[in-house]
Design a protein around this motif. Structure first.
Motif, PDB file in Angstrom:
ATOM      1  N   ALA A 250      29.617  11.645 -30.767  1.00  0.00           N
ATOM      2  CA  ALA A 250      30.271  11.641 -29.619  1.00  0.00           C
ATOM      3  C   ALA A 250      29.860  12.131 -28.164  1.00  0.00           C
ATOM      4  N   GLU A 251      28.734  13.182 -28.403  1.00  0.00           N
ATOM      5  CA  GLU A 251      28.020  13.743 -27.221  1.00  0.00           C
ATOM      6  C   GLU A 251      27.235  12.716 -26.954  1.00  0.00           C
ATOM      7  N   ASN A 252      26.536  11.899 -27.705  1.00  0.00           N
ATOM      8  CA  ASN A 252      25.559  11.144 -26.895  1.00  0.00           C
ATOM      9  C   ASN A 252      26.295   9.988 -26.383  1.00  0.00           C
ATOM     10  N   ARG A 253      27.198   9.516 -26.947  1.00  0.00           N
ATOM     11  CA  ARG A 253      28.048   8.375 -26.141  1.00  0.00           C
ATOM     12  C   ARG A 253      28.527   8.907 -25.058  1.00  0.00           C
ATOM     13  N   ALA A 254      29.138  10.060 -24.951  1.00  0.00           N
ATOM     14  CA  ALA A 254      29.426  10.431 -23.605  1.00  0.00           C
ATOM     15  C   ALA A 254      28.354  10.479 -22.511  1.00  0.00           C
ATOM     16  N   LYS A 255      27.112  10.738 -23.075  1.00  0.00           N
ATOM     17  CA  LYS A 255      25.734  10.653 -22.042  1.00  0.00           C
ATOM     18  C   LYS A 255      25.654   9.261 -21.639  1.00  0.00           C
ATOM     19  N   ASN A 256      26.007   8.222 -22.498  1.00  0.00           N
ATOM     20  CA  ASN A 256      25.592   6.965 -22.071  1.00  0.00           C
ATOM     21  C   ASN A 256      26.728   6.146 -21.268  1.00  0.00           C
ATOM     22  N   ARG A 257      27.677   6.828 -21.040  1.00  0.00           N
ATOM     23  CA  ARG A 257      28.924   6.300 -20.204  1.00  0.00           C
ATOM     24  C   ARG A 257      28.725   6.998 -18.671  1.00  0.00           C
ATOM     25  N   ARG A 258      28.041   6.203 -17.854  1.00  0.00           N
ATOM     26  CA  ARG A 258      27.500   6.627 -16.684  1.00  0.00           C
ATOM     27  C   ARG A 258      27.690   5.547 -15.605  1.00  0.00           C
ATOM     28  N   VAL A 259      27.429   5.867 -14.355  1.00  0.00           N
ATOM     29  CA  VAL A 259      27.313   4.764 -13.467  1.00  0.00           C
ATOM     30  C   VAL A 259      25.994   5.584 -12.417  1.00  0.00           C
ATOM     31  N   GLU A 260      25.216   4.569 -12.281  1.00  0.00           N
ATOM     32  CA  GLU A 260      23.616   5.057 -11.394  1.00  0.00           C
ATOM     33  C   GLU A 260      23.568   4.424 -10.099  1.00  0.00           C
ATOM     34  N   ILE A 261      23.370   4.908  -9.449  1.00  0.00           N
ATOM     35  CA  ILE A 261      23.169   4.688  -7.725  1.00  0.00           C
ATOM     36  C   ILE A 261      21.839   4.833  -7.609  1.00  0.00           C
ATOM     37  N   ILE A 262      21.057   3.709  -7.664  1.00  0.00           N
ATOM     38  CA  ILE A 262      19.629   3.699  -7.175  1.00  0.00           C
ATOM     39  C   ILE A 262      19.171   3.258  -5.908  1.00  0.00           C
ATOM     40  N   ILE A 263      18.410   4.213  -5.362  1.00  0.00           N
ATOM     41  CA  ILE A 263      18.061   4.024  -3.726  1.00  0.00           C
ATOM     42  C   ILE A 263      16.557   3.716  -3.946  1.00  0.00           C
ATOM     43  N   ASP A 264      16.168   2.364  -3.666  1.00  0.00           N
ATOM     44  CA  ASP A 264      14.809   1.870  -3.684  1.00  0.00           C
ATOM     45  C   ASP A 264      14.247   2.180  -2.469  1.00  0.00           C
ATOM     46  N   LEU A 265      13.336   3.053  -2.291  1.00  0.00           N
ATOM     47  CA  LEU A 265      12.663   3.195  -1.102  1.00  0.00           C
ATOM     48  C   LEU A 265      11.087   2.703  -0.964  1.00  0.00           C
ATOM     49  N   SER A 266      10.758   2.087  -1.992  1.00  0.00           N
ATOM     50  CA  SER A 266       9.314   1.472  -1.860  1.00  0.00           C
ATOM     51  C   SER A 266       9.032   0.665  -0.635  1.00  0.00           C
ATOM     52  N   GLY A 267      10.192  -0.303  -0.425  1.00  0.00           N
ATOM     53  CA  GLY A 267      10.054  -1.094   0.765  1.00  0.00           C
ATOM     54  C   GLY A 267       9.640  -0.374   2.077  1.00  0.00           C
ATOM     55  N   PRO A 268      10.670   0.351   2.550  1.00  0.00           N
ATOM     56  CA  PRO A 268      10.551   1.203   3.664  1.00  0.00           C
ATOM     57  C   PRO A 268       9.446   1.987   3.735  1.00  0.00           C
ATOM     58  N   MET A 269       8.990   2.894   2.532  1.00  0.00           N
ATOM     59  CA  MET A 269       7.900   3.894   2.643  1.00  0.00           C
ATOM     60  C   MET A 269       6.646   2.988   2.800  1.00  0.00           C
ATOM     61  N   GLN A 270       6.608   1.669   2.255  1.00  0.00           N
ATOM     62  CA  GLN A 270       5.520   0.908   2.449  1.00  0.00           C
ATOM     63  C   GLN A 270       5.066   0.785   3.766  1.00  0.00           C
ATOM     64  N   GLU A 271       6.343   0.264   4.625  1.00  0.00           N
ATOM     65  CA  GLU A 271       6.157   0.001   5.949  1.00  0.00           C
ATOM     66  C   GLU A 271       5.893   1.242   6.788  1.00  0.00           C
ATOM     67  N   GLN A 272       6.287   2.330   6.410  1.00  0.00           N
ATOM     68  CA  GLN A 272       6.124   3.628   7.136  1.00  0.00           C
ATOM     69  C   GLN A 272       4.470   4.104   6.864  1.00  0.00           C
ATOM     70  N   GLU A 273       4.068   3.766   5.594  1.00  0.00           N
ATOM     71  CA  GLU A 273       2.602   4.014   5.271  1.00  0.00           C
ATOM     72  C   GLU A 273       1.877   3.322   6.148  1.00  0.00           C
ATOM     73  N   VAL A 274       2.208   1.660   6.467  1.00  0.00           N
ATOM     74  CA  VAL A 274       1.153   1.141   7.355  1.00  0.00           C
ATOM     75  C   VAL A 274       1.266   1.773   8.607  1.00  0.00           C
ATOM     76  N   ARG A 275       2.425   2.050   9.211  1.00  0.00           N
ATOM     77  CA  ARG A 275       2.524   2.546  10.698  1.00  0.00           C
ATOM     78  C   ARG A 275       1.621   3.677  10.755  1.00  0.00           C
ATOM     79  N   LEU A 276       1.797   4.548   9.609  1.00  0.00           N
ATOM     80  CA  LEU A 276       1.247   5.989  10.010  1.00  0.00           C
ATOM     81  C   LEU A 276      -0.524   5.510   9.975  1.00  0.00           C
ATOM     82  N   ARG A 277      -0.784   4.872   9.106  1.00  0.00           N
ATOM     83  CA  ARG A 277      -2.305   4.377   9.003  1.00  0.00           C
ATOM     84  C   ARG A 277      -2.829   3.945  10.365  1.00  0.00           C
ATOM     85  N   GLU A 278      -1.845   3.102  10.822  1.00  0.00           N
ATOM     86  CA  GLU A 278      -2.483   2.407  12.272  1.00  0.00           C
ATOM     87  C   GLU A 278      -2.491   3.718  13.249  1.00  0.00           C
ATOM     88  N   LEU A 279      -1.262   4.397  12.938  1.00  0.00           N
ATOM     89  CA  LEU A 279      -1.509   5.508  14.053  1.00  0.00           C
ATOM     90  C   LEU A 279      -2.553   6.646  13.835  1.00  0.00           C
TER      91      LEU A 279
END
Length: 305
Positions: A250-279
């Motif tokens: 029952a303990e493990n089943r409670a851990k599996n009942r969840r909602v996950e909000i995933i913020i993907d920063l890979s795209g924006p951080m890659q753009e920032q990385e390119v701008r920073l290298r140019e700077l």
């Protein structure tokens, strides 16, 4: 008149001497066998070593002390005590990641990497500040994985059992979270998860319906005040296909009942990385000597969402 030869006295035959020697050798041999009936391993090893030395057996002589070297004045070694290793054994491991030594990175790469890590940490701190009460209660967990921030909403205090209706308290927390997410770029994925216990009600036909409904309920609150653009959101119901732990209790089943909000920063951080290298590159072209100072100071000022 010639004297008669003395009468020869009977004696021991000559072969008796040889026989006596043979018996003595046999006796020594059996005494030796008797002594081997109870072998002392330490003494046997010592005797074997002495015999090998006596017969000139070739062997490896371990070096107990490593000499530092010889002196041109004194014809003697100056040995140093051996340093023991930290571990008893060394195992070889492989990795799928491309090998890259920190020492081989250029100053630009190191400055960019430090700036991106600092920006990611600032974003994490901002989210943790808003969610601090819920994290302390164990209702929410926040983690970072490969430039993705995962906000895991536990069922405890968020949804009633078998329902997709958000509690009033958690709905207010999501509204506060939306203010923070508004200023963070990147795609948002909301995933609903359940345990493996089947559900069949008038509202939910299966765990797929329940997981999708819970994820949609979270998404509805995030976009309720037009703070989060709906185009950034994607809602997924995964039912019990991706459990965190086995559904064995029952303990493990409670851990599996969840909602996950995933913020993907890979795209924006890659753009920032390119701008920073140019700077940094532009500053390097203007003044090479000031690269190590000005690039670091401009890093924290120029990189922002």
């Amino acid at each position: 008149m010639d004297e008669l030869p003395e009468e020869e006295k009977p004696g021991i035959p000559a072969w008796v001497v040889t026989f006596a020697d043979l018996m003595s050798l046999l006796m020594c041999f059996f005494v030796l066998l008797l002594s081997f009936s109870e072998i002392d391993a330490q003494k046997f090893k010592q005797i074997a070593g002495e015999l090998s030395k006596a017969f000139g057996v070739q062997r490896d002589v371990p070096a107990l002390e490593i000499p530092k070297g010889t002196s041109p004045i004194f014809d003697k070694f100056s040995p140093a005590p051996p340093e023991p290793t930290v571990v008893n054994e060394v195992k070889q491991t492989t990795t799928e990641e491309a090998p890259e030594l920190q020492t081989l990175k250029s100053p630009t790469d190191m400055a960019v990497e430090a700036a991106m890590e600092e920006q990611l940490q600032e974003t994490m701190d901002e989210i943790l500040k808003v969610l601090e009460p819920a994290i302390a209660d164990g209702r929410i967990n926040v983690s970072e994985d490969q430039r993705r921030i995962v906000i895991r909403v536990e069922e405890k205090g968020s949804f009633p059992s078998g329902s997709a209706q958000l509690t009033w308290e958690f709905e207010g927390l999501l509204l506060d979270m939306a203010e923070v997410i508004e200023g963070i770029p990147g795609d948002l994925t909301i995933e609903g998860h359940t345990d493996n216990v089947p559900i069949r009600t008038d509202r939910f036909y299966s765990n797929w319906d329940l997981s999708a409904a819970r994820a949609a309920a979270v998404a509805n609150v995030l976009v309720a005040r037009d703070q989060v653009e709906p185009t950034r959101l994607s809602v997924t119901g995964l039912a019990d296909t991706e459990p965190r732990v086995p559904n064995s209790s029952a303990e493990n089943r409670a851990k599996n009942r969840r909602v996950e909000i995933i913020i993907d920063l890979s795209g924006p951080m890659q753009e920032q990385e390119v701008r920073l290298r140019e700077l940094i590159q532009s500053e390097s072209d203007d003044d090479q000597s000031a690269l190590g100072i000005e690039s670091d100071s401009s890093t924290s000022n120029e990189i922002s969402w």
